[in-house]
Write a protein that holds these residues in place. Structure first.
Motif: not given
Length: 366
Positions: A2-5, A8-17, A39-44, A49-57
């Motif tokens: 999962l990708y997170v932005c 404003n659609f600025k890419r922030l990071g990835i949820i790999g698992s 639960v991790s600092m990265k995931n938190i 709230k308000g951030n967007i999740l999307f998938r390449k597929d």
């Protein structure tokens, strides 16, 4: 993955698992998602709230509206995220005045979005980054009046009434919205490759069938402007005896005037009758006979693949010899579920729909 932005659609990071993901898409309304991650600092930090999740597929984007913390069965802390498709951004706007439309249902939806989100008089109401390209779909012109109502509710009502799909299309950088019609893939036609879901064809793992008519109505009397004997009435009538089930709708909110330039002028009796019948049709569709068929699809089989051989909104053939059911129905919902990297797919179909466009046209004009 999962990708997170951000909004404003600025890419922030990835949820790999993750331990669990439900990705639910609906044809005529907004979808939703639920994600469970460690639960991790990265995931938190990423999953705000308000951030967007999307998938390449997948081309639909989901925004986060809920965060919570819980424990899984092993006692490990889990961050629970709930999302809506960005179509639900339209819930943040209302129709700020009265509109009278004489146009196709898909164009009416575009006009409503244009006046409330893209180019409103008050520029504070603009939702930045939205794009809603023009693509004609329907040909039938209807009379439609609406005022001071929630935009999303009106969009979804028109989509339900006229079997239109609505979705967001996001490529990781640009967002647009699309109205569309699913493809007829039933056994009765020869224009498109057919799709048949059946245990006999080994592409269905399990199914759940329900039907009920306790709330069913097929005749409606709609009362609009005016008082007592002068009140404007219209009806849509079907059936007789016990097969006739009647409903009354108070449509006094439908004004008998419309704005032409800066002047309010009377609406003709013919136009107003069509407005009343349109309202009646919308209400009748809320009281249809309930028929639902949920199928868990075998994703390991190559003979019928979701996303290749059939899609959300398509009309397919469902066959179940054990239940004695054969129905041509539209796929109205699709759940992709991932549990510890194992994928399952459940699709939900609505009631049989091959003649619905003709039925809608007949009911409005009768």
């Amino acid at each position: 993955m999962l990708y997170v932005c951000d909004e404003n659609f600025k890419r922030l990071g990835i949820i790999g698992s993750f331990s669990y993901l439900l990705w639910r898409k609906r044809y005529t309304s907004h979808g939703e998602a639920e994600l469970h991650v460690d639960v991790s600092m990265k995931n938190i930090e990423l999953l705000q709230k308000g951030n967007i999740l999307f998938r390449k597929d997948d081309n639909e984007a989901m925004y986060i509206y809920y965060r919570g913390f819980t424990e899984d069965n092993s006692g490990n802390d889990q961050l629970v995220i709930k999302c809506f498709t960005v179509v639900r951004w339209f819930d943040r706007r209302i129709l700020w005045e009265k509109y009278n439309f004489q146009d196709t249902p898909d164009n009416i939806i575009r006009h409503m979005v244009f006046f409330t989100c893209l180019n409103p008089t008050d520029k504070r109401r603009v939702i930045p980054g939205l794009n809603f390209p023009y693509k004609p779909i329907l040909e039938e012109v209807i009379q439609f009046q609406i005022s001071y109502a929630n935009l999303l509710e009106q969009i979804e009502s028109l989509c339900n009434t006229y079997e239109l799909g609505i979705k967001s299309v996001f490529d990781g950088k640009n967002l647009s919205f699309d109205l569309y019609k699913g493809t007829d893939r039933t056994i009765n036609q020869s224009m498109n490759p057919r799709c048949i879901l059946s245990k006999n064809f080994s592409n269905v793992l399990s199914r759940n069938y329900e039907e009920a008519d306790n709330d069913f109505k097929n005749t409606v009397l709609v009362a609009g402007a005016g008082e007592d004997a002068a009140r404007k009435l219209a009806s849509i009538e079907q059936g007789s005896g016990l097969s006739r089930r009647e409903l009354f709708v108070d449509a006094r909110d439908l004004s008998a005037t419309k704005k032409v330039g800066e002047e309010e002028v009377p609406i003709s009796d013919e136009e107003y009758t069509l407005l009343l019948k349109q309202r009646g049709l919308e209400k009748l569709l809320e009281y249809e006979e309930f028929i639902s068929f949920d199928c868990e699809i075998d994703v390991t089989k190559d003979n019928t693949k979701y996303g290749r051989d059939f899609f959300l909104g398509d009309i397919i053939t469902i066959r179940d010899d054990t239940l004695g059911v054969i129905m041509n129905s539209r796929i109205v919902e699709a759940d992709e579920i991932y549990r510890n990297s194992v994928k399952s797919l459940v699709v939900k179909v609505g009631k049989s729909v091959p003649t619905l466009p003709e039925k809608v046209k007949r009911m409005v004009k009768s």
